[in-house]
Design a protein around this motif. Structure first.
Motif, short mmCIF file in Angstrom:
data_model
loop_
_atom_site.label_atom_id
_atom_site.label_comp_id
_atom_site.label_asym_id
_atom_site.label_seq_id
_atom_site.Cartn_x
_atom_site.Cartn_y
_atom_site.Cartn_z
N SER B 86 0.83 -1.20 0.00
CA SER B 86 0.00 0.00 0.00
C SER B 86 0.87 1.26 0.00
CB SER B 86 -0.90 0.01 1.24
OG SER B 86 -1.80 -1.08 1.23
N PHE B 87 2.07 1.15 0.57
CA PHE B 87 2.93 2.33 0.67
C PHE B 87 3.59 2.68 -0.67
CE2 PHE B 87 3.81 0.96 5.35
CZ PHE B 87 2.48 1.19 5.66
N ALA B 88 3.39 1.82 -1.64
CA ALA B 88 3.91 2.14 -2.98
C ALA B 88 3.31 3.45 -3.48
CB ALA B 88 3.56 1.01 -3.96
N TYR B 89 2.11 3.75 -2.98
CA TYR B 89 1.43 4.93 -3.51
C TYR B 89 2.16 6.22 -3.16
CZ TYR B 89 -2.38 1.58 -4.37
OH TYR B 89 -3.13 0.51 -4.79
N VAL B 90 2.90 6.26 -2.09
CA VAL B 90 3.67 7.48 -1.80
C VAL B 90 4.97 7.51 -2.61
CG1 VAL B 90 2.68 7.92 0.47
CG2 VAL B 90 4.77 6.56 0.29
N ALA B 91 5.28 6.41 -3.28
CA ALA B 91 6.47 6.37 -4.14
C ALA B 91 6.06 6.22 -5.61
CB ALA B 91 7.36 5.18 -3.74
N PHE B 92 4.83 6.59 -5.89
CA PHE B 92 4.24 6.26 -7.19
C PHE B 92 5.02 6.85 -8.36
CE2 PHE B 92 0.51 5.81 -10.10
CZ PHE B 92 0.30 4.46 -9.88
N ASP B 93 5.41 8.11 -8.25
CA ASP B 93 6.16 8.74 -9.36
C ASP B 93 7.45 7.99 -9.63
OD1 ASP B 93 6.86 10.75 -11.30
OD2 ASP B 93 8.23 11.57 -9.81
N GLN B 94 8.13 7.60 -8.55
CA GLN B 94 9.39 6.86 -8.73
C GLN B 94 9.13 5.50 -9.39
OE1 GLN B 94 12.25 8.31 -8.28
NE2 GLN B 94 11.25 10.14 -7.45
N MET B 95 8.08 4.82 -8.93
CA MET B 95 7.83 3.45 -9.40
C MET B 95 7.22 3.41 -10.80
SD MET B 95 6.65 1.64 -5.81
CE MET B 95 6.57 -0.03 -6.47
N MET B 96 6.43 4.42 -11.14
CA MET B 96 5.77 4.42 -12.45
C MET B 96 6.56 5.18 -13.49
SD MET B 96 3.02 2.73 -12.97
CE MET B 96 1.24 2.73 -13.04
N ASN B 97 7.01 6.37 -13.13
CA ASN B 97 7.73 7.17 -14.11
C ASN B 97 9.18 6.75 -14.24
OD1 ASN B 97 6.34 9.08 -15.66
ND2 ASN B 97 5.93 10.31 -13.86
N ASN B 98 9.89 6.79 -13.12
CA ASN B 98 11.34 6.60 -13.23
C ASN B 98 11.74 5.16 -13.49
OD1 ASN B 98 11.78 9.30 -13.01
ND2 ASN B 98 12.25 9.28 -10.84
#
Lengths: 361, 331
Positions: B86-98
């Motif tokens: 669930s905490f992936a959502y606060v790292a979403f830009d890193q995980m999806m974009n980068n």
């Protein structure tokens, strides 16, 4: 800095050992790099207006000294990463005008094969890791490059550039904390051009009186503020941070004061509304880093006005040739859409051949 | 007597072996080192491998996952733990974009060999914010791989192949499965000397001829229980296919089981809207329409945020009873 104080600061920073060691050729090369960046961007702007280039075009004109001065300090294990205003850094690390121009034209011969565009230049062979489109999103990556350098036991650092508008993004603060906490050899360089798109710094950032970089105190991190007009001052200031990274593996937050002559991007219709024409004119006339470095070198007897004209002429011709190269280059082929997504697929490994990776059609 | 260990132990064993296999593997996450892991997955690894290889991160997911992505560009192989997916959502830009697009936008000059692992499940009485199942969200993004192992054997074999993979792999576990025991051969029992499960290969967990229950993650366990009930009470022989990895997807195995049984149900603990079952059932419709004797059913979690109250929350997830009941409607 006001122009009247320039001679004093120039002398002061010119004597710094990192600058005193520059040969006449080195100094001319710094000038040439700045002029090449400017002529590259002026040429790209011309073709943007002509309709040959689309999308975003974030010009670096007015800020060239920052990338050229700081990147001139780097060695084999030093890395560079920046945001979307990335043409200057790309040319400063040694990428060619041809590959950079072809990329903004969306051509197959571009540095990213036409897949990245103006904001996404990369050259890992030159330790240049982009070119990133999301404001502040590159700052944890910068910390990561520094982590990698340290993990591999190399003596190096990462220069991680960001704009003044990026300093309010959460990712940047997380990166600052990690860098300080884990002693990462990263140097965050805020290129403060005064505006986060159309919102002035005064309207966007709360910060200590001493400046934006003073926020580093909250992370127990070293910091400094540098005037970005002078290449000597940039080199002297950034070099201290590079030495701190190399010798002590400690991060630094730098604020380099600079100014963009153009809008946030070429699509910025209000570039002369949220700031006065007089303000822009004053910066162009009195604080242009290329004019300043040119005058410095003429004053030192390193070049003549004619030498400068020649450098400018050569850079203009190089930029025109790059545009010609871009125009003549083919667009990417439709078949390339599914290349460069998965390393394992591109390299036709067993992992790349196992299971369905793409789901269109 | 084959060796039995828990899912948690198998996962830890896989991590330990990869730390030994490659000096550039580094484990980073909240409480993974000195605390021994919030769910004890990494227990003992810090003591064995030390500060350089197993690192406690501050609560700063965007920062440390982004940092891992940057480091991976230089050839480091970070295995990042999310205490909850669930905490992936606060790292979403890193995980999806980068992580997902740097390779593409650089024209293939860069690759990002990172693993981001952690539990991605509901059903543990912790409320909606800690019960997300984002496998469909990340599998939507080309450039990413999504893996969802359902038993100790697979979790060991798949974590090892994920760490060796040269693309970003998002590895989604389940806290409910951590204590589950199962057969995992020790390395000296294996001809290859180690256990590797390839990403992108599904596995038939139970052979059957009447209906296919296709699932991933813990829904595989529920489906196996449902298959037992179907056999015992209704004389229906269900085949259970565990996808194991969502992207890449073993399309061939899906079509094979559908062509064998002519009836398919997708079971998942994900939400229904654009869930994995939506993708799979669409593919079955397109590729095996004539083989179907009934519409493809999807059994998912209830289309609502996770309920806190335990008796109600249990009803939100697919139960063996629900799987049986729904399956009977097409048999």
């Amino acid at each position: 800095m006001a122009s009247k104080t320039q001679s004093k600061t120039t002398a002061e920073f010119a004597d710094d050992p990192i600058n005193a060691s520059l040969t006449a050729d080195d100094k001319i090369e710094l000038l040439r790099k700045m002029v090449r960046i400017r002529r590259f961007e002026q040429t790209s702007l011309k073709h943007y207006h002509a309709g040959s280039i689309g999308g975003f075009l974030h010009l670096y004109i007015g800020q060239e000294s920052v990338a050229v001065g700081s990147i001139s300090l780097l060695g084999d294990h030093d890395h560079v990463i920046t945001a979307y205003r990335d043409h200057g850094h790309a040319l400063a690390v040694g990428m060619t005008m041809d590959e950079c121009m072809a990329e903004v034209f969306g051509k197959k011969t571009g540095c990213s094969k036409g897949k990245g565009g103006s904001m996404h230049y990369f050259a890992p062979d030159k330790n240049y890791w982009g070119g990133h489109g999301i404001v502040g999103g590159q700052t944890p990556l910068g910390a990561g490059l520094a982590f990698g350098v340290k993990y591999l036991g190399q003596k190096g650092c990462c220069l991680c550039y960001l704009g003044d508008g990026a300093i309010n993004q959460g990712a940047f603060h997380e990166a600052l904390n990690l860098a300080a906490l884990w002693d990462l050899p990263v140097i965050f360089i805020i290129e403060n051009n005064g505006y986060s798109m159309g919102t002035s710094q005064v309207r966007s950032s709360a910060h200590p009186e001493e400046g934006l970089a003073a926020r580093a105190q909250g992370y127990n991190m070293d910091w400094a503020q540098i005037d970005g007009v002078s290449v000597y001052e940039i080199r002297a200031g950034v070099n201290k941070a590079v030495l701190r990274a190399h010798e002590e593996s400690r991060p630094t937050l730098l604020e380099i004061k600079t100014y963009r002559h153009k809008g946030h991007s070429v699509a910025d219709a209000n570039a002369e509304k949220y700031r006065t024409k007089e303000e822009i004119q004053e910066h162009m006339a009195e604080h242009d880093p290329i004019d300043f470095w040119k005058s410095t070198l003429i004053g030192e007897g390193v070049i003549t006005e004619d030498d400068y004209k020649q450098i400018n002429k050569e850079a203009g011709a190089e930029a025109d040739a790059a545009a010609e190269f871009a125009i003549k280059s083919p667009f990417p082929d439709e078949s390339e859409i599914f290349d460069d997504i998965y390393w394992e697929v591109d390299n036709n490994t067993e992992a790349g051949r196992t299971g369905r990776h793409f789901f269109h059609g | 007597m084959p060796r039995e260990i828990t899912y948690r132990e198998a996962l830890r064993e896989g991590l330990d072996e990869e730390l030994a296999h490659d000096d550039n593997v580094v484990i980073i996450g909240e409480e993974v080192a000195e605390y021994n892991g919030a769910y004890k997955v990494t227990e003992g690894l810090w003591k064995k491998w030390g500060d350089k290889r197993v690192i406690d991160a501050p609560i700063s997911e965007a920062g440390f996952i982004g940092m891992g992505i940057g480091a991976s560009m230089l050839g480091i192989r970070p295995v990042m733990e999310l205490m909850f997916y669930s905490f992936a959502y606060v790292a979403f830009d890193q995980m999806m974009n980068n992580a997902a697009t740097c390779r593409y936008m650089s024209g293939g000059l860069i690759n990002v060999p990172i693993v981001v692992r952690g539990p991605a499940n509901g059903g543990t009485n912790v409320g909606a914010t800690h019960s997300h199942t984002p496998e469909n969200i990340f599998a939507n993004m080309p450039g990413l791989k999504v893996v969802s192992p359902s038993d100790p054997y697979d979790v060991k074999g798949l974590i090892k192949s994920s760490i060796r993979d040269n693309d970003p792999v998002y590895f989604m576990e389940s806290t409910v499965l951590y204590g589950m025991a199962g057969e995992v051969p020790s390395n000296d029992e294996l001809d290859e000397g180690e256990l590797i499960v390839p990403i992108g290969k599904a596995k038939v967990k139970r052979e059957g001829a009447d209906i296919s229950l296709i699932a991933h993650g813990r829904a595989v366990v529920s489906s196996l229980a449902a298959a037992d009930i179907l056999a015992e009470k209704y004389n229906i022989n269900a085949e259970v296919l565990d996808l194991r990895s969502i992207r890449p997807l073993d399309e061939q195995a899906i079509m094979e089981t559908v062509r064998k049984t002519h009836r398919a149900v997708y079971v998942e603990e994900n939400k229904p809207f654009c869930g994995i079952g939506a993708q799979v059932s669409s593919m079955i419709m397109e590729q095996a329409f004539d083989d179907l004797d009934a519409p493809v059913l999807r059994i998912t979690s209830a289309d609502a945020p996770a309920f806190y109250s335990p008796p109600i929350e249990k009803l939100q997830l697919p139960t063996p009873e629900e799987i049986v009941e729904r399956s009977l409607t097409i048999c």
